[in-house]
Scaffold this active site. Sequence first.
Site, mmCIF file in Angstrom:
data_model
loop_
_atom_site.group_PDB
_atom_site.id
_atom_site.type_symbol
_atom_site.label_atom_id
_atom_site.label_comp_id
_atom_site.label_asym_id
_atom_site.label_seq_id
_atom_site.Cartn_x
_atom_site.Cartn_y
_atom_site.Cartn_z
ATOM 1 C CD GLU A 154 -1.698 -2.384 1.642
ATOM 2 O OE1 GLU A 154 -0.502 -2.590 1.983
ATOM 3 O OE2 GLU A 154 -2.586 -3.256 1.720
ATOM 4 C CG PHE A 199 -10.392 -9.488 10.606
ATOM 5 C CD1 PHE A 199 -9.199 -9.906 11.189
ATOM 6 C CD2 PHE A 199 -10.491 -9.515 9.217
ATOM 7 C CE1 PHE A 199 -8.141 -10.351 10.409
ATOM 8 C CE2 PHE A 199 -9.450 -9.958 8.430
ATOM 9 C CZ PHE A 199 -8.259 -10.368 9.024
ATOM 10 C CD GLN A 200 -7.543 -7.174 7.230
ATOM 11 O OE1 GLN A 200 -8.364 -6.973 6.342
ATOM 12 N NE2 GLN A 200 -6.341 -7.662 7.000
ATOM 13 C CE LYS A 220 -17.544 -7.312 2.759
ATOM 14 N NZ LYS A 220 -16.734 -7.234 1.528
ATOM 15 C CG MET A 267 21.822 13.258 5.014
ATOM 16 S SD MET A 267 23.048 14.374 4.256
ATOM 17 C CE MET A 267 22.228 14.770 2.711
#
Length: 565
Positions: A50, A112-113, A162, A479
């Site tokens: 993602e 869930f999630q 959903k 760096m």
Amino acid sequence: MELTGAQILLESLRREDVEVVFGFPGGAVIDIYDQLPNYPLLQHVLARHEQGAIHAADGYARATGRVGVCLVTSGPGATNAVTGIATAYMDSVPVVIITGQVPTPLIGNDAFQEVDIVGITRPCTKHNFLVKDVRDLPKVIKEAFYLAATGRPGPVLIDLPKDVQQAKCVYNYPKQIKMRSYNPTYAPNPKQVAKVADVVRKAKKPIIYAGGGVIASNASEDLTWLARTFNIPVTATLMALGCFPADDPLWLGMLGMHGTYAANMAISGADLILAVGSRFDDRVTGKLSEFAKNAKIVHIDIDPTSIQKNVAAGIPVVADCKSFLMALRQTLEADVSDASAAPVRDTPWLARLASWKEEKPLAYEQGTDVIKPQYVVEIISRLTKGEAIITTEVGQHQMWAAQFYQFTKPRSFISSGGLGTMGFGFPAAIGAQVAFPDRLVIDVAGDGSIQMCIQELATAVCYGLPVKIVILNNGYLGMVRQWQELFYAKNYCSTCLDVAPDFVKLAEAYGAAGFRVSDPGQVESVLTEAFALPKTVIVDVVVDREENVAPMVPAGKSITEMILV
């Protein structure tokens, strides 16, 4: 006609002329993916993470000036995108992010999630929405695109449960949107424009300090007219590279912590600073109390909260950069047509700038044994004639690209400025290459930073994207190592990357091509061959391990207190 929420989303994207969506599926967005094949004109690019998807949408937006779109699922899918959302927010990039969410009855139940992505992203989005009623969805999408692209651009998130995706309603997409509390100011106040014209006429030591707002508002042509017509030298932030041609004698280079000697000395000695679309970042100003002490500062920005935030402006102008520069041009054009009234510049000022450029140029010494990273960037610049789209990761290589590549056009340099996100450059290059399949897109990378989103090699190969990755491989997090060398007694704690992948084999494993070069005499020929290949390529360039970026302004110091070569 009734449509489901998933259909409404995709139909609305079509109405917004969206051509490509960068995403990664999951259970909370599976209804949207189920409908995707019914919209064949809407290309979906499947990232491998993602974070890669949001950076690609960001790169697409920066390269085109259009709104980038990213689609991810709920929970970890959404949180994986947060770094990219913050990256876009810090650099004012227009992106719309659609996240899946658990069904509305389960919100707040640790389903869930499930994660409160609206709460998490509130500080790093321009605005975000949680849609609880499918009937609100068309209006929310219209508002999201409007907010992302107007005023000071930025990321806008739509969290879509959903059950809302599955619910149906009659579809009506708004033709226009009006938000009572959101009215960005585009046109400048004429009185302020007149004041600016007056100080431009009178200034003896003026300088233009351009920021990313110049590119975001497509104002490069107007800025170039102003500079060339009135002989005003130009410096720019990292985000504005390309807004003014680097081969113009008035170009001073980037300013700030790793800016050129001429740019930092010029802005410190100027009597007038035209700050156009910039925010006086601490990397630019250095020690604030010592910054531009003798200059009248004109600050132009479309975001009123940016003005006076870091530096006091003598003349504040709230306006779109292009609208302001067009208005200023209209006011000053009378001076140009009337030669007797044209402003007379103090030629010693321009002469002094020229001497600074000559006395302390960007410099390095390329020998016959070890490849200097600056040399590689200069070769890339020469081979591409400044015409490529250059993206970068974050680190030393980013600064060498900014210093030694000759940018000639806006939207040709894509880099994470405000957030400094390692792993940004390669997926951003994928987004730029999707937008411009026939242009040469090169990600200048470090061996540390490239590993943060290296899995997107699969994405580039899968879609036949001929992105070139040039790794300036010094075996360090360079760096940080440089700071350890200069300010921490060479205590190179946890910055050595002795264990690293074989990038040539890694490229081949993904189906890309790989090259390695360690001989300075072979750099140009290898890059030439790599750039000619119509496929994804990694060029692993073994460079001087302890080469430093110079000049460098130590933290807390004035920008005139530079460590030179």
